[in-house]
Design a protein around this motif. Structure first.
Motif, mmCIF file in Angstrom:
data_model
loop_
_atom_site.group_PDB
_atom_site.id
_atom_site.type_symbol
_atom_site.label_atom_id
_atom_site.label_comp_id
_atom_site.label_asym_id
_atom_site.label_seq_id
_atom_site.Cartn_x
_atom_site.Cartn_y
_atom_site.Cartn_z
ATOM 1 N N CYS A 18 0.820 -1.220 0.000
ATOM 2 C CA CYS A 18 0.000 0.000 0.000
ATOM 3 C C CYS A 18 0.850 1.265 0.000
ATOM 4 C CB CYS A 18 -0.934 -0.013 1.210
ATOM 5 S SG CYS A 18 -2.234 -1.261 1.121
ATOM 6 N N PHE A 19 1.868 1.302 0.861
ATOM 7 C CA PHE A 19 2.682 2.518 1.001
ATOM 8 C C PHE A 19 3.454 2.818 -0.281
ATOM 9 C CE2 PHE A 19 5.553 4.820 4.339
ATOM 10 C CZ PHE A 19 5.365 6.006 3.657
ATOM 11 N N ALA B 70 1.095 3.903 -3.019
ATOM 12 C CA ALA B 70 0.628 5.269 -2.783
ATOM 13 C C ALA B 70 1.710 6.280 -3.129
ATOM 14 C CB ALA B 70 0.206 5.417 -1.321
ATOM 15 N N HIS C 221 -4.307 7.618 -4.326
ATOM 16 C CA HIS C 221 -3.245 7.852 -3.342
ATOM 17 C C HIS C 221 -3.806 7.752 -1.918
ATOM 18 C CE1 HIS C 221 0.520 9.660 -1.860
ATOM 19 N NE2 HIS C 221 -0.226 10.438 -1.096
ATOM 20 N N HIS D 184 -3.328 4.736 1.162
ATOM 21 C CA HIS D 184 -2.853 5.094 2.502
ATOM 22 C C HIS D 184 -3.871 4.697 3.585
ATOM 23 C CE1 HIS D 184 0.982 6.819 1.814
ATOM 24 N NE2 HIS D 184 0.556 7.816 1.064
ATOM 25 N N SER E 290 -3.159 2.007 6.514
ATOM 26 C CA SER E 290 -3.317 2.327 7.932
ATOM 27 C C SER E 290 -4.135 1.269 8.657
ATOM 28 C CB SER E 290 -3.979 3.702 8.088
ATOM 29 O OG SER E 290 -3.190 4.720 7.524
ATOM 30 N N TYR F 187 3.057 7.164 10.755
ATOM 31 C CA TYR F 187 2.415 6.950 9.461
ATOM 32 C C TYR F 187 0.914 7.245 9.541
ATOM 33 C CZ TYR F 187 0.656 4.488 5.335
ATOM 34 O OH TYR F 187 0.010 4.169 4.169
ATOM 35 N N VAL G 105 -1.192 10.206 7.701
ATOM 36 C CA VAL G 105 -2.346 9.931 6.831
ATOM 37 C C VAL G 105 -3.556 10.759 7.271
ATOM 38 C CG1 VAL G 105 -4.019 8.171 6.137
ATOM 39 C CG2 VAL G 105 -1.584 7.630 6.151
ATOM 40 N N GLY H 265 6.750 11.904 4.118
ATOM 41 C CA GLY H 265 6.432 10.653 3.438
ATOM 42 C C GLY H 265 7.677 9.881 3.064
#
Length: 235
Positions: free
Chosen positions: A48-49, A52, A70, A74, A78, A115, A119, A149
């Motif tokens: 995912c990270f 994104a 994007h 995120h 999360s 993180y 977000v 980021g």
């Protein structure tokens, strides 16, 4: 290129899933809740990270669509990170183990909290819930958003590398000495280095220079950017 990148991003997750079912006892939560932790974290912090992070530069869509993708990556990341933490704390609690007993534990918790905070803050600033109110704040926060980021991306890589090393060491003690644990660790670490190099190459080209990145800019944003530039010139 996108297909190749996605293959590299998915490789650590595939390796971990195969390793889990072939040598670590599977994903029965009642007995092996700890096996869910690396899989959920790899999905959240890698798949995912990283997706994104490059969504604005790689996806062939208009900027508003990229913006939503994007954010979706995120948000999903999360949720998976929280579930991964719950799995690990649940395993420690049910087996009477101490919590946060290693460098990986503290680094991981710090990275996860930063993180998620990043977000939530970014959703409030950049998503169009209150667009006119947030325009001046967007202008000032965007450079910090990019820097944070990137730092979190590096922290996520270090955290997972530490976690895989720890997992391999415990597997070596629990299931017997074998070079396979260190082979898995070496492969995943190498993949991370490849991802980092790929991300650096992709990030070298400014988003503004890429196609399909333009979107209508309200007068308030143009005015805010002009004011910000004037303040910067004075300082």
């Amino acid at each position: 290129f996108i297909f190749l990148y996605e293959t590299v991003v998915l490789l650590p997750l595939i390796i971990m899933i195969v390793w889990t079912f072939s040598h670590l006892g599977g994903l029965d939560f009642s007995e092996h809740a700890d096996n869910w932790h690396p899989i959920l974290m790899l999905t959240g912090l890698v798949f995912c990270f990283f997706n994104a992070a490059v969504s604005f530069r790689m996806l062939p869509f208009e900027k508003p669509a990229k913006k939503k993708i994007h954010a979706a990556f995120h948000i999903t990341g999360s949720v998976l990170i929280v579930l991964g933490l719950v799995a690990q704390f649940s395993y420690h609690q049910s087996n009477g183990y101490e919590h946060l007993f290693s460098s990986h534990s503290w680094m991981g918790l710090f990275t996860a909290l930063c993180y998620i905070l990043q977000v939530l803050l970014s959703l409030g600033v950049f998503q169009d819930f209150t667009p006119n109110l947030n325009i001046p704040l967007r202008v000032r926060y965007k450079p910090l958003h990019v820097v944070l980021g990137t730092v979190l991306l590096i922290a996520a890589g270090l955290t997972i590398a530490m976690g895989v090393t720890e997992k391999a060491a415990y597997a070596n003690l629990q299931y017997g000495s074998s070079s396979q644990w260190y082979l898995v660790h070496g492969v995943i670490t190498t993949v991370f280095l490849s991802l980092a190099a790929t991300f650096t190459i992709i990030s070298a080209k400014p988003v503004s220079a890429l196609p399909n990145t333009a979107e209508p800019r309200p007068p308030q944003m143009v005015e805010a950017e002009t004011t910000s530039d004037k303040v910067a010139d004075k300082t």
